[in-house]
Design an enzyme around this catalytic site. Structure first.
Site, PDB file in Angstrom:
ATOM      1  N   CYS A   1      -3.683   1.999  14.417  1.00  0.00           N
ATOM      2  CA  CYS A   1      -4.395   0.906  14.891  1.00  0.00           C
ATOM      3  C   CYS A   1      -5.735   0.935  14.512  1.00  0.00           C
ATOM      4  O   CYS A   1      -6.312   1.760  15.185  1.00  0.00           O
ATOM      5  CB  CYS A   1      -4.169   0.654  16.282  1.00  0.00           C
TER       6      CYS A   1
ATOM      7  N   CYS B   1      -1.789   9.553  18.748  1.00  0.00           N
ATOM      8  CA  CYS B   1      -0.794   8.640  18.676  1.00  0.00           C
ATOM      9  C   CYS B   1      -0.542   8.197  17.301  1.00  0.00           C
ATOM     10  O   CYS B   1      -1.312   8.352  16.388  1.00  0.00           O
ATOM     11  CB  CYS B   1      -1.399   7.303  19.117  1.00  0.00           C
TER      12      CYS B   1
HETATM   13  N1  SAM Z   1      -0.021   2.518  22.743  1.00  0.00           N
HETATM   14  C1  SAM Z   1       0.256   1.408  23.432  1.00  0.00           C
HETATM   15  C2  SAM Z   1       0.227   0.245  22.825  1.00  0.00           C
HETATM   16  O1  SAM Z   1      -0.475   0.140  21.624  1.00  0.00           O
HETATM   17  O2  SAM Z   1       0.816  -0.656  22.797  1.00  0.00           O
HETATM   18  C3  SAM Z   1      -0.407   1.014  24.931  1.00  0.00           C
HETATM   19  C4  SAM Z   1      -1.765   1.717  24.836  1.00  0.00           C
HETATM   20  S1  SAM Z   1      -3.031   0.822  23.829  1.00  0.00           S
HETATM   21  C5  SAM Z   1      -4.383   1.673  24.014  1.00  0.00           C
HETATM   22  C6  SAM Z   1      -3.293  -0.734  24.689  1.00  0.00           C
HETATM   23  C7  SAM Z   1      -4.297  -2.057  24.071  1.00  0.00           C
HETATM   24  O3  SAM Z   1      -5.454  -1.542  24.219  1.00  0.00           O
HETATM   25  C8  SAM Z   1      -4.057  -2.197  22.670  1.00  0.00           C
HETATM   26  O4  SAM Z   1      -2.990  -2.887  22.180  1.00  0.00           O
HETATM   27  C9  SAM Z   1      -5.437  -2.857  22.283  1.00  0.00           C
HETATM   28  O5  SAM Z   1      -5.350  -4.215  22.682  1.00  0.00           O
HETATM   29  C10 SAM Z   1      -6.285  -2.253  23.387  1.00  0.00           C
HETATM   30  N2  SAM Z   1      -7.613  -1.391  22.667  1.00  0.00           N
HETATM   31  C11 SAM Z   1      -7.286  -0.251  22.323  1.00  0.00           C
HETATM   32  N3  SAM Z   1      -8.433   0.164  21.528  1.00  0.00           N
HETATM   33  C12 SAM Z   1      -9.266  -0.816  21.790  1.00  0.00           C
HETATM   34  C13 SAM Z   1     -10.625  -1.145  21.463  1.00  0.00           C
HETATM   35  N4  SAM Z   1     -11.122  -0.020  21.065  1.00  0.00           N
HETATM   36  N5  SAM Z   1     -11.293  -2.028  22.005  1.00  0.00           N
HETATM   37  C14 SAM Z   1     -10.644  -3.220  22.504  1.00  0.00           C
HETATM   38  N6  SAM Z   1      -9.230  -3.023  22.845  1.00  0.00           N
HETATM   39  C15 SAM Z   1      -8.884  -1.814  22.599  1.00  0.00           C
HETATM   40 FE1  SF4 Z   2      -1.442   4.003  19.431  1.00  0.00          FE
HETATM   41 FE2  SF4 Z   2      -2.201   1.858  18.663  1.00  0.00          FE
HETATM   42 FE3  SF4 Z   2      -1.872   2.121  21.443  1.00  0.00          FE
HETATM   43 FE4  SF4 Z   2      -3.739   3.213  20.125  1.00  0.00          FE
HETATM   44  S1  SF4 Z   2      -3.486   1.154  20.345  1.00  0.00           S
HETATM   45  S2  SF4 Z   2      -2.473   4.269  21.646  1.00  0.00           S
HETATM   46  S3  SF4 Z   2      -3.357   3.840  18.111  1.00  0.00           S
HETATM   47  S4  SF4 Z   2      -0.333   2.235  19.507  1.00  0.00           S
END
Ligand code: SAM
Ligand code: SF4
Ligand code: DTB
Length: 337
Positions: free
Chosen positions: A72, A68
């Protein structure tokens, strides 16, 4: 007991309990209530709006994993960090339907598909729309989380039969830029507005345990509760400290602080489903039981989340039995009449 005194949850009309005028001060007050008073308040409101023993059951699938472009700080799927994650291209609709059937047979009613994108291209969206329609035909509620969405893309997903779109605000506006630099808070809010305008139910919440202050947690919930409509679904994640991410060594969260966040979310958005989301694998069962008592009424069910582990299905079945919890039927997530 500030709010219960001012406005008894027992005597007030339900409509008057749905507020969009939260101030930072009034939310922070909740976080500093004695624990028992806070939980009593949350449980009282929970019972006004829901059957307190019913839990909505969702299963997650990563339909496109890793690489990605976003940074984040919590996420094992970001290309900015060496997390050892195996990347995967977009799955086929057949693979997704297979996983949805399995989830349905295991007892889930909603299937949530997540992609590691900043935003989907229109070509990506063609395939995701197919997936949504196919999963709906299996007889499950559908949810996708694909990153930022334009209004016409939201409309296309709605036409494909999408029930929910997940897009988390993750934390407070102030703390956001210390966690993510590749997009800003306003982008997130704009996507929520595009999703809502298309008639799709909004699923939006955040993460606790990233080093944010109580004031940041309060501010995050204030932003969600002061949206024009409360998100129908509010996932509260406890940070999964993924190796290789900047937050891999984040301080351990006091479980009671997590429970307080759940309780505050329940009080502020009493008719919404509040999901005890990521982080259950690092949480003991007593803490999870406290979360349910504080008003959490949804979980992710299945052995994995997107890329990390979740409690085993057998462990959740046993926990439900011990606590007398029952799965909520699909389409009954709206408030009690
Ligand atoms: N890429 C898209 C986005 O970020 O909107 C969708 C997938 S992203 C993995 C969805 C959510 O998963 C993130 O906004 C975050 O709140 C949660 N998330 C991701 N990694 C995480 C972690 N290590 N611990 C807790 N929540 C997590
Ligand atoms: Fe990408 Fe951030 Fe969503 Fe993870 S949480 S998949 S880095 S946009
Ligand atoms: C949400 O609030 N939590 C889910 C879902 N929405 C997409 C994701 C949790 C991801 C945890 C880390 C992982 O498994 O990669």
């Amino acid at each position: 007991m500030q709010i219960l005194k001012e406005k008894s949850a027992i005597n007030s009309t339900k409509a008057s309990l749905i507020r969009h005028d939260w101030t930072q001060e009034s939310v922070e007050k909740l976080f500093y209530e004695p624990f028992n008073d806070l939980l009593y308040q949350a449980q009282t409101l929970h019972r006004r709006f829901f059957d307190s023993n019913e839990i909505q059951i969702s299963t997650l699938l990563s339909i496109k994993t890793g690489s990605c472009p976003e940074d984040c700080a919590y996420c094992p799927q970001s290309a900015h960090y060496e997390t050892g994650l195996e990347k995967e291209a977009l799955l086929s609709t057949d693979q997704v339907v297979g996983a949805a059937l399995e989830a349905k047979n295991a007892g889930a009613t909603r299937f949530c598909m997540g992609a590691a994108w900043r935003q989907p291209t229109d070509k990506d969206l063609d395939i995701v729309c197919d997936m949504v329609t196919a999963v709906r035909n299996v007889g499950m509620e559908t949810c996708v989380t694909l990153g930022m969405l334009k209004p016409n893309q939201a409309a296309r997903l709605k036409n494909a039969g999408l029930d929910f779109y997940n897009h988390n605000i993750d934390t407070s506006e102030d703390f956001y830029s210390t966690i993510i630099s590749t997009r800003n808070y306003k982008d997130r809010i704009e996507t929520l507005s595009n999703v809502s305008a298309a008639g799709i139910n909004v699923c939006s919440g955040g993460i606790v345990g990233m080093g944010e202050s109580i004031s940041d947690r309060a501010s995050m919930l204030k932003t969600l509760a002061n949206l024009p409509s409360h998100p129908k679904s509010v996932p509260i994640n406890m940070l999964v400290r993924a190796p290789g991410t900047p937050l891999e060594n984040a301080a351990t969260l006091d479980p009671f602080d997590f429970v307080r966040t759940i309780a505050a979310a329940r009080i502020m958005m009493p008719s919404s489903i509040v999901r005890l989301s990521a982080g259950r694998n690092d949480m003991d069962e007593s803490t999870q039981a406290l979360c349910f008592h504080a008003g959490a009424n949804s979980i992710f069910y299945g052995d994995s989340l997107l890329t990390t582990e979740n409690p085993q299905v057998s462990a959740d079945r046993s926990l439900f039995k011990r606590l007398g919890l029952r799965p909520m039927q699909a389409n009954t997530y709206h408030e009690k009449d």
